[in-house]
Design a protein around this motif. Structure first.
Motif, PDB file in Angstrom:
ATOM      1  N   VAL A  47       8.816  -3.598 -11.906  1.00 44.67           N
ATOM      2  CA  VAL A  47       9.017  -2.284 -12.502  1.00 44.67           C
ATOM      3  C   VAL A  47      10.416  -1.784 -12.124  1.00 44.67           C
ATOM      4  CG1 VAL A  47       6.581  -1.664 -12.556  1.00 44.67           C
ATOM      5  CG2 VAL A  47       7.933  -1.140 -10.524  1.00 44.67           C
ATOM      6  N   LEU A  48      10.942  -0.860 -12.914  1.00 46.90           N
ATOM      7  CA  LEU A  48      12.271  -0.308 -12.688  1.00 46.90           C
ATOM      8  C   LEU A  48      12.239   1.183 -12.960  1.00 46.90           C
ATOM      9  CD1 LEU A  48      15.326  -0.722 -12.137  1.00 46.90           C
ATOM     10  CD2 LEU A  48      15.593  -1.062 -14.616  1.00 46.90           C
ATOM     11  N   LEU A  49      12.816   1.963 -12.049  1.00 41.38           N
ATOM     12  CA  LEU A  49      12.938   3.398 -12.260  1.00 41.38           C
ATOM     13  C   LEU A  49      14.205   3.676 -13.048  1.00 41.38           C
ATOM     14  CD1 LEU A  49      11.878   4.842  -8.776  1.00 41.38           C
ATOM     15  CD2 LEU A  49      10.483   4.504 -10.815  1.00 41.38           C
ATOM     16  N   GLU A  50      14.067   4.363 -14.181  1.00 41.16           N
ATOM     17  CA  GLU A  50      15.213   4.685 -15.034  1.00 41.16           C
ATOM     18  C   GLU A  50      15.240   6.169 -15.354  1.00 41.16           C
ATOM     19  OE1 GLU A  50      15.370   2.396 -18.597  1.00 41.16           O
ATOM     20  OE2 GLU A  50      16.339   0.694 -17.631  1.00 41.16           O
ATOM     21  N   GLU A  51      16.466   6.695 -15.528  1.00 41.18           N
ATOM     22  CA  GLU A  51      16.635   8.069 -15.963  1.00 41.18           C
ATOM     23  C   GLU A  51      16.656   8.091 -17.487  1.00 41.18           C
ATOM     24  OE1 GLU A  51      16.832  10.947 -14.337  1.00 41.18           O
ATOM     25  OE2 GLU A  51      16.493  10.004 -12.381  1.00 41.18           O
ATOM     26  N   ILE A  52      15.657   8.720 -18.081  1.00 44.64           N
ATOM     27  CA  ILE A  52      15.564   8.814 -19.534  1.00 44.64           C
ATOM     28  C   ILE A  52      15.384  10.275 -19.907  1.00 44.64           C
ATOM     29  CG2 ILE A  52      14.269   8.118 -21.584  1.00 44.64           C
ATOM     30  CD1 ILE A  52      13.388   5.632 -20.087  1.00 44.64           C
ATOM     31  N   GLU A  53      16.382  10.808 -20.613  1.00 41.28           N
ATOM     32  CA  GLU A  53      16.372  12.203 -21.049  1.00 41.28           C
ATOM     33  C   GLU A  53      16.159  13.139 -19.865  1.00 41.28           C
ATOM     34  OE1 GLU A  53      13.387  12.466 -24.056  1.00 41.28           O
ATOM     35  OE2 GLU A  53      14.641  11.524 -25.581  1.00 41.28           O
ATOM     36  N   GLY A  54      16.851  12.852 -18.772  1.00 41.88           N
ATOM     37  CA  GLY A  54      16.796  13.713 -17.604  1.00 41.88           C
ATOM     38  C   GLY A  54      15.562  13.555 -16.741  1.00 41.88           C
ATOM     39  N   ARG A  55      14.714  12.597 -17.085  1.00 37.40           N
ATOM     40  CA  ARG A  55      13.493  12.381 -16.300  1.00 37.40           C
ATOM     41  C   ARG A  55      13.450  10.953 -15.776  1.00 37.40           C
ATOM     42  NH1 ARG A  55       8.489  13.962 -19.856  1.00 37.40           N
ATOM     43  NH2 ARG A  55       7.448  13.465 -17.874  1.00 37.40           N
ATOM     44  N   THR A  56      12.934  10.794 -14.563  1.00 35.62           N
ATOM     45  CA  THR A  56      12.787   9.457 -13.993  1.00 35.62           C
ATOM     46  C   THR A  56      11.485   8.844 -14.481  1.00 35.62           C
ATOM     47  OG1 THR A  56      14.007  10.084 -12.002  1.00 35.62           O
ATOM     48  CG2 THR A  56      12.643   8.108 -11.868  1.00 35.62           C
ATOM     49  N   LYS A  57      11.604   7.692 -15.146  1.00 36.01           N
ATOM     50  CA  LYS A  57      10.428   7.018 -15.676  1.00 36.01           C
ATOM     51  C   LYS A  57      10.353   5.602 -15.123  1.00 36.01           C
ATOM     52  CE  LYS A  57       9.939   9.610 -19.973  1.00 36.01           C
ATOM     53  NZ  LYS A  57       9.735   9.505 -21.444  1.00 36.01           N
ATOM     54  N   ARG A  58       9.149   5.126 -14.986  1.00 35.50           N
ATOM     55  CA  ARG A  58       8.925   3.766 -14.493  1.00 35.50           C
ATOM     56  C   ARG A  58       8.781   2.834 -15.689  1.00 35.50           C
ATOM     57  NH1 ARG A  58       4.406   2.369  -9.972  1.00 35.50           N
ATOM     58  NH2 ARG A  58       5.609   4.002  -8.948  1.00 35.50           N
ATOM     59  N   ILE A  59       9.667   1.848 -15.773  1.00 36.35           N
ATOM     60  CA  ILE A  59       9.689   0.899 -16.885  1.00 36.35           C
ATOM     61  C   ILE A  59       9.174  -0.451 -16.397  1.00 36.35           C
ATOM     62  CG2 ILE A  59      11.099  -0.210 -18.643  1.00 36.35           C
ATOM     63  CD1 ILE A  59      10.923   2.812 -18.892  1.00 36.35           C
TER      64      ILE A  59
END
Length: 385
Positions: A47-59
């Motif tokens: 899994v990878l934590l990414e910043e998407i539209e100002g929110r941290t999401k787990r991909i």
């Protein structure tokens, strides 16, 4: 960035991660935001934590089985070096139908890992239960209420089979989560049926009644089934081991099973079991008990005479598997050490055998009476009343 468990991830360290009661994630010290998610089912996903539209999401980057940790790190660097220009720039991934996912990605990643006997059981569950119920639905359209309804209906007639089918469905859907097709498992939160305790075995009298009921089977097909039931009792083998028995596995000194539940094993044959095998007709079939409809296959898993003979013998509460239980219990009662019984049954450890090694009340009472008489004689007491 979670700081609960951070370490330098290696392929060897990831392989040593064991399933817990709950899902957990181990984070990499080398690449911030990269982690391995371990599920109670045993599945592991990068899994990878990414910043998407100002929110941290787990991909999800994919299951551990499809890439090394070095490849996962490289994937992280590539994603960060070439971020998507907009949140919706990447086209949505098409969600496959359940049957297409099972036949494609799931089988490619999982099916070959199982033993042949396990694969046959899985195919039976898939073709008989899961595909008819969910095969035509996209993975993300399988609702928890639908799974619950299916599980309850199956449990009403076969609670053990329902547990197996439910476990397979849950594993498939966990893999769909790892592949990024669904976010939540629709089978989550549904408890499996409780397994009955193994506390039933046949007494000497019940064994005799069963033998007489089997003797009354006169038709050719019924006689063959009766011999199968006798072999289950005389050898302690599992039903699938006898039904799938091949002539190539029958030797002068016993059975050499190529594919039992716990792997290849040898089963010694007593004289009574040997006589039953000797009277089976030799045909062109590879199987000792071939299907009457298709001799190239073994006989069906269902034995139609079982309900009849157990009713005649007055043992309606006895399952076919209890014959294996009976074999083990009587072995222990006749002085066979538990480790020897464990090896005879093909158990992976002695603790499995201890479930079978209990004694009936009548046997305990008889032994207690004999011990009392022996001690009374030593004490010079009369046993006469």
């Amino acid at each position: 960035m979670p700081a609960r468990d951070r370490r330098k991830l290696t392929d060897a360290a990831i392989a040593r991660l064991r399933p817990g009661e709950r899902e957990y994630t181990v984070w990499d010290r080398t690449v911030p935001g990269l982690g391995v998610r371990a599920r109670p089912t045993g599945g592991k996903t990068y899994v990878l934590l990414e910043e998407i539209e100002g929110r941290t999401k787990r991909i999800s980057l994919g299951p551990v089985s499809t890439m090394t940790v070095a490849e996962a790190r490289r994937s992280c660097h590539e994603r960060r070096a070439n971020p998507a220009p907009a949140a919706h720039a990447r086209p949505a991934r098409a969600v496959p139908l359940f049957r297409d996912f099972v036949e494609g990605e799931w089988k490619e990643a999982h099916f070959h890992r199982y033993k042949p006997a396990t694969r046959r059981g899985m195919l039976c569950t898939l073709e008989g239960r899961l595909l008819p119920a969910f095969g035509s639905k996209p993975l993300d359209r399988i609702a928890p209420a639908e799974v619950r309804k299916w599980f309850d209906a199956y449990s009403a007639t076969a609670p053990g089979g329902a547990n197996k089918g439910f476990g397979l469905l849950r594993q498939i859907m966990n893999f769909a989560i790892a592949r990024g097709y669904v976010e939540k498992n629709p089978a989550a939160g549904i408890a499996s049926n409780r397994r009955p305790k193994l506390t039933r075995f046949l007494s000497h009298e019940e064994v005799a009644r069963l033998h007489r009921a089997l003797d009354r089977r006169k038709g050719e097909g019924s006689r063959q089934q009766a011999d199968i039931v006798r072999l289950l009792l005389l050898t302690g083998c599992r039903r699938g081991e006898i039904l799938g028995l091949r002539w190539s596995e029958v030797r002068a000194d016993g059975l050499v099973l190529a594919d039992s539940k716990t792997g290849p094993r040898r089963v010694p044959l007593n004289a009574q079991a040997r006589r039953i095998l000797d009277r089976q007709p030799r045909t062109e079939s590879l199987f000792v008990f071939p299907s009457p409809l298709n001799p190239s296959r073994s006989r069906s898993y269902q034995l139609s005479i079982w309900d009849q003979v157990r009713e005649e013998a007055g043992i309606e509460d006895v399952r076919l598997h209890d014959l294996r239980h009976t074999h083990a219990s009587h072995a222990v009662m006749n002085g066979v050490p538990v480790p020897v019984v464990s090896r005879m049954l093909g158990h992976s450890n002695v603790r499995m055998t201890l479930r079978y090694a209990h004694l009936g009340d009548r046997e305990i009472e008889a032994d207690a009476e004999r011990i009392g008489e022996a001690i009374a004689e030593l004490m010079g007491l009369s046993t006469q009343r």
